[in-house]
Write a protein that holds these residues in place. Sequence first.
Motif, PDB file in Angstrom:
ATOM      1  N   ALA A  57      -3.651   3.529  -9.641  1.00  0.00           N
ATOM      2  CA  ALA A  57      -4.969   3.949 -10.142  1.00  0.00           C
ATOM      3  C   ALA A  57      -5.026   3.722 -11.648  1.00  0.00           C
ATOM      4  CB  ALA A  57      -5.211   5.419  -9.812  1.00  0.00           C
ATOM      5  N   ASP A  58      -3.922   4.000 -12.318  1.00  0.00           N
ATOM      6  CA  ASP A  58      -3.817   3.804 -13.770  1.00  0.00           C
ATOM      7  C   ASP A  58      -3.944   2.324 -14.125  1.00  0.00           C
ATOM      8  OD1 ASP A  58      -3.002   4.922 -16.461  1.00  0.00           O
ATOM      9  OD2 ASP A  58      -1.354   3.530 -16.169  1.00  0.00           O
ATOM     10  N   ILE A  59      -3.284   1.456 -13.360  1.00  0.00           N
ATOM     11  CA  ILE A  59      -3.347   0.011 -13.606  1.00  0.00           C
ATOM     12  C   ILE A  59      -4.761  -0.516 -13.357  1.00  0.00           C
ATOM     13  CG2 ILE A  59      -2.572  -2.261 -12.780  1.00  0.00           C
ATOM     14  CD1 ILE A  59       0.155  -0.908 -12.168  1.00  0.00           C
ATOM     15  N   PHE A  60      -5.374  -0.099 -12.253  1.00  0.00           N
ATOM     16  CA  PHE A  60      -6.726  -0.563 -11.939  1.00  0.00           C
ATOM     17  C   PHE A  60      -7.714  -0.234 -13.057  1.00  0.00           C
ATOM     18  CE2 PHE A  60      -5.841   0.018  -7.099  1.00  0.00           C
ATOM     19  CZ  PHE A  60      -5.098  -1.148  -7.097  1.00  0.00           C
ATOM     20  N   LEU A  61      -7.627   0.967 -13.581  1.00  0.00           N
ATOM     21  CA  LEU A  61      -8.558   1.384 -14.626  1.00  0.00           C
ATOM     22  C   LEU A  61      -8.226   0.746 -15.972  1.00  0.00           C
ATOM     23  CD1 LEU A  61      -8.983   5.168 -13.723  1.00  0.00           C
ATOM     24  CD2 LEU A  61     -10.531   3.273 -13.214  1.00  0.00           C
ATOM     25  N   SER A  62      -6.952   0.434 -16.193  1.00  0.00           N
ATOM     26  CA  SER A  62      -6.542  -0.184 -17.460  1.00  0.00           C
ATOM     27  C   SER A  62      -6.965  -1.649 -17.540  1.00  0.00           C
ATOM     28  CB  SER A  62      -5.020  -0.080 -17.627  1.00  0.00           C
ATOM     29  OG  SER A  62      -4.615   1.264 -17.687  1.00  0.00           O
ATOM     30  N   ASN A  63      -7.116  -2.273 -16.389  1.00  0.00           N
ATOM     31  CA  ASN A  63      -7.535  -3.682 -16.366  1.00  0.00           C
ATOM     32  C   ASN A  63      -8.869  -3.816 -15.629  1.00  0.00           C
ATOM     33  OD1 ASN A  63      -7.276  -6.430 -16.917  1.00  0.00           O
ATOM     34  ND2 ASN A  63      -6.042  -6.850 -15.107  1.00  0.00           N
ATOM     35  N   GLN A  64      -9.739  -2.880 -15.859  1.00  0.00           N
ATOM     36  CA  GLN A  64     -10.992  -2.735 -15.116  1.00  0.00           C
ATOM     37  C   GLN A  64     -11.831  -4.014 -15.059  1.00  0.00           C
ATOM     38  OE1 GLN A  64     -14.169  -0.551 -17.067  1.00  0.00           O
ATOM     39  NE2 GLN A  64     -14.609   0.570 -15.185  1.00  0.00           N
ATOM     40  N   ARG A  65     -12.101  -4.594 -16.215  1.00  0.00           N
ATOM     41  CA  ARG A  65     -13.005  -5.748 -16.282  1.00  0.00           C
ATOM     42  C   ARG A  65     -12.494  -6.913 -15.442  1.00  0.00           C
ATOM     43  NH1 ARG A  65     -12.912 -10.124 -19.677  1.00  0.00           N
ATOM     44  NH2 ARG A  65     -11.265  -9.151 -20.920  1.00  0.00           N
ATOM     45  N   ASN A  66     -11.223  -7.234 -15.578  1.00  0.00           N
ATOM     46  CA  ASN A  66     -10.664  -8.362 -14.840  1.00  0.00           C
ATOM     47  C   ASN A  66     -10.537  -8.084 -13.346  1.00  0.00           C
ATOM     48  OD1 ASN A  66     -10.014 -10.416 -16.938  1.00  0.00           O
ATOM     49  ND2 ASN A  66      -8.758  -8.777 -17.771  1.00  0.00           N
ATOM     50  N   ILE A  67     -10.179  -6.852 -13.002  1.00  0.00           N
ATOM     51  CA  ILE A  67     -10.031  -6.515 -11.587  1.00  0.00           C
ATOM     52  C   ILE A  67     -11.379  -6.558 -10.880  1.00  0.00           C
ATOM     53  CG2 ILE A  67      -9.441  -4.658  -9.968  1.00  0.00           C
ATOM     54  CD1 ILE A  67      -7.155  -3.911 -11.820  1.00  0.00           C
ATOM     55  N   LEU A  68     -12.425  -6.103 -11.538  1.00  0.00           N
ATOM     56  CA  LEU A  68     -13.755  -6.161 -10.925  1.00  0.00           C
ATOM     57  C   LEU A  68     -14.163  -7.609 -10.646  1.00  0.00           C
ATOM     58  CD1 LEU A  68     -15.687  -3.406 -12.914  1.00  0.00           C
ATOM     59  CD2 LEU A  68     -14.938  -3.323 -10.527  1.00  0.00           C
ATOM     60  N   LYS A  69     -13.810  -8.508 -11.578  1.00  0.00           N
ATOM     61  CA  LYS A  69     -14.122  -9.931 -11.367  1.00  0.00           C
ATOM     62  C   LYS A  69     -13.323 -10.500 -10.203  1.00  0.00           C
ATOM     63  CE  LYS A  69     -15.562 -11.133 -16.084  1.00  0.00           C
ATOM     64  NZ  LYS A  69     -15.256 -11.963 -17.280  1.00  0.00           N
ATOM     65  N   SER A  70     -12.054 -10.120 -10.090  1.00  0.00           N
ATOM     66  CA  SER A  70     -11.236 -10.643  -8.991  1.00  0.00           C
ATOM     67  C   SER A  70     -11.712 -10.085  -7.653  1.00  0.00           C
ATOM     68  CB  SER A  70      -9.750 -10.304  -9.221  1.00  0.00           C
ATOM     69  OG  SER A  70      -9.484  -8.920  -9.092  1.00  0.00           O
ATOM     70  N   ILE A  71     -12.174  -8.837  -7.650  1.00  0.00           N
ATOM     71  CA  ILE A  71     -12.725  -8.256  -6.420  1.00  0.00           C
ATOM     72  C   ILE A  71     -13.988  -9.004  -6.003  1.00  0.00           C
ATOM     73  CG2 ILE A  71     -13.864  -6.214  -5.448  1.00  0.00           C
ATOM     74  CD1 ILE A  71     -11.924  -4.489  -7.082  1.00  0.00           C
ATOM     75  N   ALA A 128       0.834  -1.209   0.000  1.00  0.00           N
ATOM     76  CA  ALA A 128       0.000   0.000   0.000  1.00  0.00           C
ATOM     77  C   ALA A 128       0.868   1.259   0.000  1.00  0.00           C
ATOM     78  CB  ALA A 128      -0.938   0.014   1.209  1.00  0.00           C
ATOM     79  N   LEU A 129       2.177   1.080   0.130  1.00  0.00           N
ATOM     80  CA  LEU A 129       3.119   2.196   0.017  1.00  0.00           C
ATOM     81  C   LEU A 129       3.435   2.519  -1.438  1.00  0.00           C
ATOM     82  CD1 LEU A 129       5.614   1.152   2.844  1.00  0.00           C
ATOM     83  CD2 LEU A 129       4.120   3.161   2.889  1.00  0.00           C
ATOM     84  N   SER A 130       2.902   1.732  -2.348  1.00  0.00           N
ATOM     85  CA  SER A 130       3.173   1.906  -3.775  1.00  0.00           C
ATOM     86  C   SER A 130       2.602   3.219  -4.299  1.00  0.00           C
ATOM     87  CB  SER A 130       2.573   0.737  -4.568  1.00  0.00           C
ATOM     88  OG  SER A 130       3.107  -0.488  -4.136  1.00  0.00           O
ATOM     89  N   ASP A 131       3.115   3.633  -5.448  1.00  0.00           N
ATOM     90  CA  ASP A 131       2.705   4.877  -6.084  1.00  0.00           C
ATOM     91  C   ASP A 131       1.208   4.863  -6.387  1.00  0.00           C
ATOM     92  OD1 ASP A 131       2.124   6.643  -8.504  1.00  0.00           O
ATOM     93  OD2 ASP A 131       4.200   7.221  -8.080  1.00  0.00           O
ATOM     94  N   ASN A 132       0.457   5.783  -5.794  1.00  0.00           N
ATOM     95  CA  ASN A 132      -1.012   5.763  -5.947  1.00  0.00           C
ATOM     96  C   ASN A 132      -1.474   6.092  -7.362  1.00  0.00           C
ATOM     97  OD1 ASN A 132      -0.202   8.420  -5.707  1.00  0.00           O
ATOM     98  ND2 ASN A 132      -1.726   9.004  -4.182  1.00  0.00           N
ATOM     99  N   ARG A 133      -0.795   7.004  -8.037  1.00  0.00           N
ATOM    100  CA  ARG A 133      -1.186   7.352  -9.400  1.00  0.00           C
ATOM    101  C   ARG A 133      -0.928   6.190 -10.360  1.00  0.00           C
ATOM    102  NH1 ARG A 133      -2.361  12.660 -10.337  1.00  0.00           N
ATOM    103  NH2 ARG A 133      -1.912  14.105  -8.634  1.00  0.00           N
ATOM    104  N   LEU A 134       0.202   5.527 -10.161  1.00  0.00           N
ATOM    105  CA  LEU A 134       0.535   4.374 -10.999  1.00  0.00           C
ATOM    106  C   LEU A 134      -0.515   3.286 -10.849  1.00  0.00           C
ATOM    107  CD1 LEU A 134       2.532   2.690 -12.752  1.00  0.00           C
ATOM    108  CD2 LEU A 134       3.595   1.959 -10.606  1.00  0.00           C
TER     109      LEU A 134
END
Length: 276
Positions: free
Chosen positions: A225-239, A217-223
Motif C-alpha cells: 500500500a505504501d509503494i502504490f501510494l508513493s508511485n501513484q502517478r506512474n501506477i495509475l498510468k500502468s493500470i 498477493a501473499l506479500s506484505d499488504n502495508r508495504l
Amino acid sequence: MKLFNKVAIVGTGLIGGSMALAIKKNGLAHRVIGVSRHKTTLIWARKSHAIDKGSQDLSIIKDADLVILATPVKTILNLADTILKFIKKDCIVTDVGSAKLEIVSKLGKIFPNYVGSHPLAGSEKSGIANASRGIFKNSLCILTPTKNTTPKALKKIKNLWKQLGAGVVFLSPDTHDRILSFVSHLPHVIAFSLIDTIPHKYLKFAAAGLKDTTRIALSDNRLWADIFLSNQRNILKSIESFQDKLSGIKSAINKRDEKTLIKILEKAKGKREILG
C-alpha cells in the motif's frame, strides 16, 4: 575486502536482514549494526548472526560510515531528519526503497553523500526469519544518482552491490519509477485484484496456475500500500494501460472474434517468451 568500518542498517527485515547477512559473509564491514522497532526482530537478527549489535534506538547509528535505510518508503521519509542528527558528516547513506523519486528528492537534499538504491530481489515472504545471504546473487540493483551525487559515494555503493553479487545499472529516479510501475508494481496490483475477484467458495478448485499467478498477493499488504501510494502517478498510468489490454480481450470475446483473440494471445505469448 573491507569496504566499511561500521555499517548501520535501519530496518532489519527481509531485505535489510539479507544485506546484513551478505555483508558479514563477504567480510565487507568490521561491524554491522541493526535498528528495528521490534525487539523480537533484533533478537532474531543477533541469533542468526546477521548483526553484531542491535537497538530500537536510532542513536546506535552514530559513527557509522554507511547507513542503509531498509524500511517502507513512508518510514524512510519520516526518519530522514532524525537520522541526520546522529550521523557524521562524511557518512554515506543509501536506501532500498521500491519507489525512488520522492525519496531521492528529499534525501538528496539532506545527506551530502546519499545514493539511492533499489535491489530487484526479494520474496513474497517478509521479515528477518526469511532473510537470505544469497538473495542478491545474480540479481539486478538499480542506482539512481543525480547531478549532486558525489563520485566517491556512488563508487562505494556500486562496489557494495557488486560484492553482494548484483549487477548494477544507473537510472534517473523518474525513469526508475516509470519502469517499476510496469514490471513490479502493476503485477502486484493485478495479483491482489485477481485473487480478490474470485469467490471464496471457488478457491478449493484452484490449481497450480492460479497459485503461480497470485503468489505475490501473499506479500506484505502495508508495504505494498505504501509503494502504490508513493508511485501513484506512474501506477495509475500502468493500470490504465492494463485496462486497455483487458478491454481488447473482452471486446474480442464479446464479438466472438477468434482471429483477433488469437492474435492478441499470440503477441502476449511471444513477449512472455522473452523473459525465459
